[in-house]
Design an enzyme around this catalytic site. Structure first.
Site, PDB file in Angstrom:
ATOM      1  CG  ASP A 131       4.995   3.272   7.352  1.00  0.00           C
ATOM      2  OD1 ASP A 131       4.068   3.622   6.596  1.00  0.00           O
ATOM      3  OD2 ASP A 131       4.824   2.465   8.293  1.00  0.00           O
ATOM      4  CG  HIS A 187       4.124  -1.601  11.538  1.00  0.00           C
ATOM      5  ND1 HIS A 187       4.902  -0.475  11.657  1.00  0.00           N
ATOM      6  CD2 HIS A 187       3.363  -1.424  10.436  1.00  0.00           C
ATOM      7  CE1 HIS A 187       4.620   0.357  10.659  1.00  0.00           C
ATOM      8  NE2 HIS A 187       3.701  -0.207   9.899  1.00  0.00           N
ATOM      9  CG  HIS A 236      -0.040   4.491   4.646  1.00  0.00           C
ATOM     10  ND1 HIS A 236      -0.743   3.783   5.588  1.00  0.00           N
ATOM     11  CD2 HIS A 236      -0.929   5.354   4.086  1.00  0.00           C
ATOM     12  CE1 HIS A 236      -1.996   4.193   5.612  1.00  0.00           C
ATOM     13  NE2 HIS A 236      -2.130   5.151   4.701  1.00  0.00           N
ATOM     14  CG  HIS A 268      -0.367   0.098   2.533  1.00  0.00           C
ATOM     15  ND1 HIS A 268       0.367  -0.921   3.094  1.00  0.00           N
ATOM     16  CD2 HIS A 268      -0.384   1.103   3.451  1.00  0.00           C
ATOM     17  CE1 HIS A 268       0.770  -0.549   4.298  1.00  0.00           C
ATOM     18  NE2 HIS A 268       0.343   0.667   4.534  1.00  0.00           N
ATOM     19  CG  HIS A 312      -3.997   0.169   6.791  1.00  0.00           C
ATOM     20  ND1 HIS A 312      -3.973   0.715   8.057  1.00  0.00           N
ATOM     21  CD2 HIS A 312      -2.822   0.529   6.204  1.00  0.00           C
ATOM     22  CE1 HIS A 312      -2.846   1.381   8.221  1.00  0.00           C
ATOM     23  NE2 HIS A 312      -2.126   1.284   7.108  1.00  0.00           N
TER      24      HIS A 312
END
Length: 259
Positions: free
Chosen positions: A60, A171, A58, A56, A112
């Site tokens: 990070d 994560h 994002h 995705h 998300h």
């Protein structure tokens, strides 16, 4: 046999590096930072980064993509519905792609983010799932762009994968997720056992991943919204809900956002 290593990045991200010792080719999942990958390549001369798999958009997860592509010429795969830098292959879900000679089924898992995808390698002996920020060890991602209903269905899809599937999320959130799981199911012995184990691991500096689908089904409250004990705990907090597991899930996610 493909080897998989976690390259830590930022405060709690893992970039998953897949390595084929025979070809000395490697692939990386969600490189939010190029530096750990470039450092690994510098320390392992003769290896070639061939593929970058993105789940995705994002920062990070994509921040290092362009630098890695410039440095290595690696092919970039990512979701079609999101802006992925330097993307070569746009994926909607439903495709089968190949990386390091392995087939990966691309799964659409919105919630998300709206275009979030996951990469699943089907194998009787060692199935693999790279799920970004959709499914976490003992948790799930926040719902930033999608709806609770979308995230619930995405998690149901992942929960239906074989129990021995290795779950490689992005994560190190496992310890805090397990503390929430214990609040939801204080009498679940599997949660208590896993919390004690992961607490020891983290105190020793050991990472808590990968997980497995079987372990998540036993300890992850977001995959257990159909369990009477979970629904009862949510009812105690929020009052009677409609009995559908999707409604229990939505309440759990809202609770975790404030936990």
């Amino acid at each position: 046999m493909i080897q998989i290593d976690a390259l830590p990045a930022f405060s709690d991200n893992y970039l998953w590096l897949l390595q084929d010792p025979t070809s000395r080719h490697c692939a990386v999942v969600d490189p939010g930072d190029a530096a750990p990958v470039l450092a690994w390549l510098a320390a392992h001369p003769g290896w070639q980064l061939c593929d970058i798999l993105v789940t995705h958009h994002h920062a990070d997860h994509v921040g290092g993509v362009e630098q890695l592509k410039r440095a290595t010429g690696a092919r970039v795969l990512g979701p079609a519905k999101e802006r992925i830098p330097a993307r070569d292959l746009a994926l909607d879900g439903g495709e089968r792609v190949e990386a390091l000679g392995l087939p990966f089924d691309v799964l659409a898992v919105p919630g998300h983010t709206l275009g979030h995808i996951a990469y699943y390698h089907p194998s009787a002996e060692r199935p693999l799932l790279f799920c970004g920020d959709t499914l976490f060890a003992a948790g799930c991602g926040r719902i930033f762009e999608g709806t609770a209903a979308q995230m619930y269905e995405s998690l149901r899809r992942l929960a239906a994968l074989p129990g021995n599937t290795g779950v490689y999320c992005a994560h190190e959130y496992t310890l805090s997720n397990l503390r929430f799981a214990q609040a939801v199911e204080p009498d679940n012995p599997d949660v208590a056992r896993r919390l004690a184990e992961v607490s020891q691991w983290r105190a020793a500096g050991r990472i808590s991943l990968p997980s497995t689908i079987a372990l998540e089904l036993a300890t992850n409250p977001f995959l257990r919204s159909h369990e009477p004990a979970v629904a009862k705990k949510v009812d105690e907090r929020d009052g009677p809900l409609e009995p559908a597991p999707s409604a229990v899930f939505a309440s759990l996610r809202a609770w975790k956002d404030r936990f």
